[in-house]
Write an enzyme that holds these catalytic residues in place. Structure first.
Site, PDB file in Angstrom:
ATOM      1  CD  GLU A  25      72.490  78.344-179.293  1.00  0.00           C
ATOM      2  OE1 GLU A  25      72.295  79.417-178.508  1.00  0.00           O
ATOM      3  OE2 GLU A  25      72.312  77.344-178.914  1.00  0.00           O
ATOM      4  CG  MET A  54      95.212  83.236-133.339  1.00  0.00           C
ATOM      5  SD  MET A  54      96.662  82.035-133.864  1.00  0.00           S
ATOM      6  CE  MET A  54      97.572  81.777-132.489  1.00  0.00           C
ATOM      7  CD1 TRP A  63      92.528  90.759-142.922  1.00  0.00           C
ATOM      8  CD2 TRP A  63      90.933  88.776-143.361  1.00  0.00           C
ATOM      9  NE1 TRP A  63      91.198  91.011-143.054  1.00  0.00           N
ATOM     10  CE2 TRP A  63      90.243  90.123-143.303  1.00  0.00           C
ATOM     11  CE3 TRP A  63      90.284  87.780-143.514  1.00  0.00           C
ATOM     12  CZ2 TRP A  63      88.774  90.317-143.425  1.00  0.00           C
ATOM     13  CZ3 TRP A  63      88.883  87.836-143.705  1.00  0.00           C
ATOM     14  CH2 TRP A  63      88.175  89.122-143.700  1.00  0.00           C
ATOM     15  CB  THR A  84      79.916  81.516-139.683  1.00  0.00           C
ATOM     16  OG1 THR A  84      80.804  80.232-139.612  1.00  0.00           O
ATOM     17  CG2 THR A  84      80.703  82.302-140.561  1.00  0.00           C
ATOM     18  NE  ARG A  86      83.884  93.138-149.749  1.00  0.00           N
ATOM     19  CZ  ARG A  86      83.367  92.101-149.087  1.00  0.00           C
ATOM     20  NH1 ARG A  86      82.114  91.992-148.970  1.00  0.00           N
ATOM     21  NH2 ARG A  86      84.128  91.328-148.848  1.00  0.00           N
ATOM     22  CB  SER A 128      68.526  74.715-135.915  1.00  0.00           C
ATOM     23  OG  SER A 128      69.719  74.930-135.151  1.00  0.00           O
ATOM     24  CD  GLU A 185      82.982  82.695-148.039  1.00  0.00           C
ATOM     25  OE1 GLU A 185      83.649  83.291-147.144  1.00  0.00           O
ATOM     26  OE2 GLU A 185      82.939  83.208-149.140  1.00  0.00           O
ATOM     27  N   GLY A 196      82.260  77.235-140.591  1.00  0.00           N
ATOM     28  CA  GLY A 196      83.446  76.741-139.698  1.00  0.00           C
ATOM     29  C   GLY A 196      83.596  75.023-139.510  1.00  0.00           C
TER      30      GLY A 196
HETATM   31  N1  NAP Z   1      88.659  78.924-142.120  1.00  0.00           N
HETATM   32  C1  NAP Z   1      87.540  79.257-142.659  1.00  0.00           C
HETATM   33  O1  NAP Z   1      87.516  79.172-144.164  1.00  0.00           O
HETATM   34  C2  NAP Z   1      85.973  79.796-142.180  1.00  0.00           C
HETATM   35  C3  NAP Z   1      85.051  80.185-142.941  1.00  0.00           C
HETATM   36  C4  NAP Z   1      84.159  80.516-142.091  1.00  0.00           C
HETATM   37  C5  NAP Z   1      83.886  80.569-140.958  1.00  0.00           C
HETATM   38  N2  NAP Z   1      84.938  80.020-140.169  1.00  0.00           N
HETATM   39  C6  NAP Z   1      85.025  80.220-138.593  1.00  0.00           C
HETATM   40  O2  NAP Z   1      84.259  79.344-138.006  1.00  0.00           O
HETATM   41  C7  NAP Z   1      83.829  79.619-136.777  1.00  0.00           C
HETATM   42  C8  NAP Z   1      82.313  79.069-136.592  1.00  0.00           C
HETATM   43  O3  NAP Z   1      82.561  77.833-136.406  1.00  0.00           O
HETATM   44  P1  NAP Z   1      81.834  76.627-135.654  1.00  0.00           P
HETATM   45  O4  NAP Z   1      82.215  75.305-136.126  1.00  0.00           O
HETATM   46  O5  NAP Z   1      81.402  77.073-134.381  1.00  0.00           O
HETATM   47  O6  NAP Z   1      80.224  76.672-136.634  1.00  0.00           O
HETATM   48  P2  NAP Z   1      79.999  76.129-138.179  1.00  0.00           P
HETATM   49  O7  NAP Z   1      80.591  75.093-138.466  1.00  0.00           O
HETATM   50  O8  NAP Z   1      80.174  77.547-138.912  1.00  0.00           O
HETATM   51  O9  NAP Z   1      78.449  76.093-137.904  1.00  0.00           O
HETATM   52  C9  NAP Z   1      77.830  75.135-136.877  1.00  0.00           C
HETATM   53  C10 NAP Z   1      76.390  75.244-137.433  1.00  0.00           C
HETATM   54  O10 NAP Z   1      76.179  74.567-138.589  1.00  0.00           O
HETATM   55  C11 NAP Z   1      74.967  73.903-138.673  1.00  0.00           C
HETATM   56  N3  NAP Z   1      75.196  72.512-138.679  1.00  0.00           N
HETATM   57  C12 NAP Z   1      76.710  71.879-138.735  1.00  0.00           C
HETATM   58  N4  NAP Z   1      76.144  70.376-139.142  1.00  0.00           N
HETATM   59  C13 NAP Z   1      74.897  70.465-139.353  1.00  0.00           C
HETATM   60  C14 NAP Z   1      74.095  69.386-139.637  1.00  0.00           C
HETATM   61  N5  NAP Z   1      74.575  68.090-139.663  1.00  0.00           N
HETATM   62  N6  NAP Z   1      72.637  69.576-140.026  1.00  0.00           N
HETATM   63  C15 NAP Z   1      72.064  70.790-139.661  1.00  0.00           C
HETATM   64  N7  NAP Z   1      72.974  71.896-139.373  1.00  0.00           N
HETATM   65  C16 NAP Z   1      74.267  71.683-139.227  1.00  0.00           C
HETATM   66  C17 NAP Z   1      74.446  74.130-137.308  1.00  0.00           C
HETATM   67  O11 NAP Z   1      73.786  75.239-137.585  1.00  0.00           O
HETATM   68  P3  NAP Z   1      72.514  76.036-136.453  1.00  0.00           P
HETATM   69  O12 NAP Z   1      72.539  75.275-135.312  1.00  0.00           O
HETATM   70  O13 NAP Z   1      72.606  77.455-136.519  1.00  0.00           O
HETATM   71  O14 NAP Z   1      71.160  75.418-137.661  1.00  0.00           O
HETATM   72  C18 NAP Z   1      75.543  74.415-136.536  1.00  0.00           C
HETATM   73  O15 NAP Z   1      75.127  74.923-135.298  1.00  0.00           O
HETATM   74  C19 NAP Z   1      83.843  81.087-136.813  1.00  0.00           C
HETATM   75  O16 NAP Z   1      84.586  81.625-135.775  1.00  0.00           O
HETATM   76  C20 NAP Z   1      84.407  81.360-138.187  1.00  0.00           C
HETATM   77  O17 NAP Z   1      85.378  82.682-137.887  1.00  0.00           O
HETATM   78  C21 NAP Z   1      86.231  79.846-140.676  1.00  0.00           C
HETATM   79 ZN    ZN Z   2      68.863  78.469-176.695  1.00  0.00          ZN
END
Ligand code: NAP
Ligand code: ZN
Length: 372
Positions: A58, A169, A176, A202, A213, A240, A303, A305
Site C-alpha cells: 500500500e 537403486m 539422477w 540424507t 542457486r 539425533s 527433502e 528419504g
Molecule cells: N527421492 C527423494 O526425493 C530423496 C530426497 C532426499 C533423500 N533421498 C535419499 O534418502 C536416503 C536416506 O533415506 P533414509 O530413509 O535412510 O533416511 P531419511 O528418511 O532421510 O532420514 C531418517 C532420519 O530421519 C529422522 N526421523 C525419521 N523419523 C523420525 C521421527 N519420527 N522422529 C524423529 N526423527 C525422525 C531420524 O533422524 P536422526 O536419527 O538423524 O535424528 C532418522 O534417522 C538417501 O540415500 C537419499 O539419497 C531421496
Molecule cells: Zn501494511
C-alpha cells in the site's frame, strides 16, 4: 462473479495479485501482497511488498500515486495492516491519503490485524469491501495463512521417483532419476520456502548444499534477486545422533542451519550461523513444527528419504505431497518411496490430486490429504 463487484474490480484485483506474486520468493515471514490504486478507471499507483523491513504494498502504491491517491479506489490482496510493526499501519496510510474506497481480496487472519484494518477504514468513513478473488490470494500465501491460523508452517513433502515409485537403486545410486527441468523446479520451490527440512541420513548419503542457486535462475528473476542478495532458506536438519560435521557442504552457504536433537552438543567448531533446537524425543516432529511456527517459518520444504517421509505421513503432518515422477522403471530391487507399517489396504492413507503439471519429460503432482 458476485454482484458486489464489477468486471473492472476483478481486473484490477487480478493486477494486484500479479504484483503480489513478485514477492513470493522474498517476503517470508511476511505475506506476499500487491496493491493497485485506481482513479477514473486509470491506475495511478501500484506496488508490492518485496521483503520484511521494506515498505508494504500500500505504501509503495501511495508513494507512486502522490496527490492522485485522493478519491482513488485501493485494491489490496490482503486486508491492510492496522498495527505498528516495522512500518506504521497501512490502513492509516490509506486514510491519510484520502482514498475513496478500499477493496481487500481477503481478511488477514493475523490476530494482530483480523478485521481491525478494515474496521479502521470503515470508522474513518471510507467505503470498503472484502472477498474478491480470495481463492487466489489464499493460494499465494498458503504458508503465511497456515501459520497464522494454526501456528505451524505449511508442510510440503517432496519426493522424486520413477514410474514404479522407486527413489534409488539398491546400491543407493540415485543421481539422477528426474530430469534437469524438474531439478530446476525444485530450486524454485526451495526458493519460495521459508525453511528446508532434511535429515542426517540424507546429508551423510548425499552431502547436499540445500541452498538456492540464484545465479541459475531465469534472467527475469535473477536480476532482482541476485542484486538484492535475497535470503537463503533456513536449513533444518534432524540429527539425533550428532552426526552432522562442520565439513558438510551445508556449511558452505552462509545461511542458518538448525540442528535438531534431544541433547545439546558443543557447536564450537561450527560456523556462527549454525544453532541447535533441542526438543524432547516424544512427539519430536510435531513439536518441531510448533517450534518452527514460533520462529516465523511460514513454509517447510522437505527433502529426505523414506524413513522421514513415512514418519511424517504416519503422523498426519504433511499438508502437501509433491511428487516428481520420471519416465523410468527401476524394478523391484530398487528402493521404495516411504516406509509405512501397513498390513491392509484399508489402512492406506488417501490423497487428493490438486495439481498436475508436465515438467520436461517428468510429471509433477501435488496431493493434499483426503478429507483435510
Ligand atoms: N527421492 C527423494 O526425493 C530423496 C530426497 C532426499 C533423500 N533421498 C535419499 O534418502 C536416503 C536416506 O533415506 P533414509 O530413509 O535412510 O533416511 P531419511 O528418511 O532421510 O532420514 C531418517 C532420519 O530421519 C529422522 N526421523 C525419521 N523419523 C523420525 C521421527 N519420527 N522422529 C524423529 N526423527 C525422525 C531420524 O533422524 P536422526 O536419527 O538423524 O535424528 C532418522 O534417522 C538417501 O540415500 C537419499 O539419497 C531421496
Ligand atoms: Zn501494511
Amino acid at each position: 462473479m458476485s454482484d458486489q463487484f464489477t468486471a473492472q474490480d476483478y481486473q484490477f484485483m487480478q493486477r494486484a495479485l500479479d504484483l503480489a506474486a513478485k514477492g513470493v520468493y522474498t517476503t517470508t515471514p511476511n505475506p506476499a501482497v500487491g496493491c493497485v490504486l485506481v482513479k477514473n478507471g486509470e491506475i495511478v499507483g501500484e506496488g508490492f511488498h518485496f521483503k520484511a523491513g521494506q515498505p508494504h504494498a500500500e505504501r509503495v502504491a501511495l508513494a507512486q500515486a502522490g496527490e492522485n491517491a485522493k478519491g482513488a479506489t485501493a485494491y489490496v490482496t490482503l486486508e491492510p495492516c492496522s498495527h505498528y510493526g516495522r512500518t506504521p499501519p497501512c490502513a492509516l496510510g490509506l486514510i491519510e491519503a484520502g482514498v475513496g474506497k478500499v477493496i481487500a481480496a481477503m481478511q488477514d487472519p493475523n490476530p494482530q490485524v483480523a478485521g481491525k484494518g478494515l474496521k479502521m477504514i470503515a470508522e474513518a468513513g471510507i467505503e470498503s469491501a472484502v472477498n474478491l478473488l480470495s481463492d487466489s490470494t489464499e493460494k499465494l500465501n498458503k504458508g503465511f495463512l497456515k501459520r497464522m491460523r494454526k501456528g505451524t508452517p505449511l508442510i510440503q513433502l517432496k519426493l522424486a521417483m520413477s514410474l514404479d515409485g522407486r527413489t534409488a537403486m539398491a546400491s543407493g545410486e540415485s543421481k539422477w532419476i528426474t530430469g534437469v527441468a524438474s531439478r530446476a523446479d525444485v530450486q524454485k520451490m526451495r526458493a519460495k520456502s521459508s525453511a528446508l527440512l532434511s535429515t542426517s541420513a540424507t546429508v551423510l548419503a548425499d552431502n547436499p548444499s540445500l541452498n538456492v542457486r540464484w545465479e541459475d535462475f531465469p534472467n527475469d528473476l535473477k536480476k532482482e534477486y541476485v542484486k538484492e542478495k535475497v535470503r537463503q532458506p533456513v536449513r533444518v536438519i534432524l540429527d539425533s545422533q550428532h552426526r552432522i560435521q562442520p565439513s558438510h557442504k551445508l556449511f558452505e552457504t552462509d545461511a542458518p542451519v538448525w540442528l535438531v536433537s534431544s541433547e545439546a552438543r558443543d557447536l564450537a567448531n561450527f560456523p556462527d550461523f549454525c544453532e541447535q533446537i533441542i526438543l524432547p524425543k516424544e512427539n519430536l516432529l510435531s513439536e518441531l513444527m510448533v517450534e518452527l511456527g514460533k520462529r516465523q517459518i511460514n513454509s517447510l520444504w522437505i527433502e529426505a528419504g523414506k524413513n522421514l517421509a513415512g514418519s511424517l505421513i504416519e503422523q498426519k503432518l504433511v499438508d502437501e505431497l509433491i511428487l516428481y515422477i520420471a519416465p523410468k522403471l527401476l524394478g523391484e530391487k530398487a528402493r521404495g518411496l516411504c516406509s509405512l507399517p501397513l498390513t491392509q489396504l484399508s489402512d492406506a492413507p488417501l490423497w487428493q490430486l490438486d495439481e498436475i503439471q508436465q515438467i520436461g519429460d517428468d510429471i509433477k503432482l501435488l496431493y493434499t490429504p483426503k478429507g483435510s
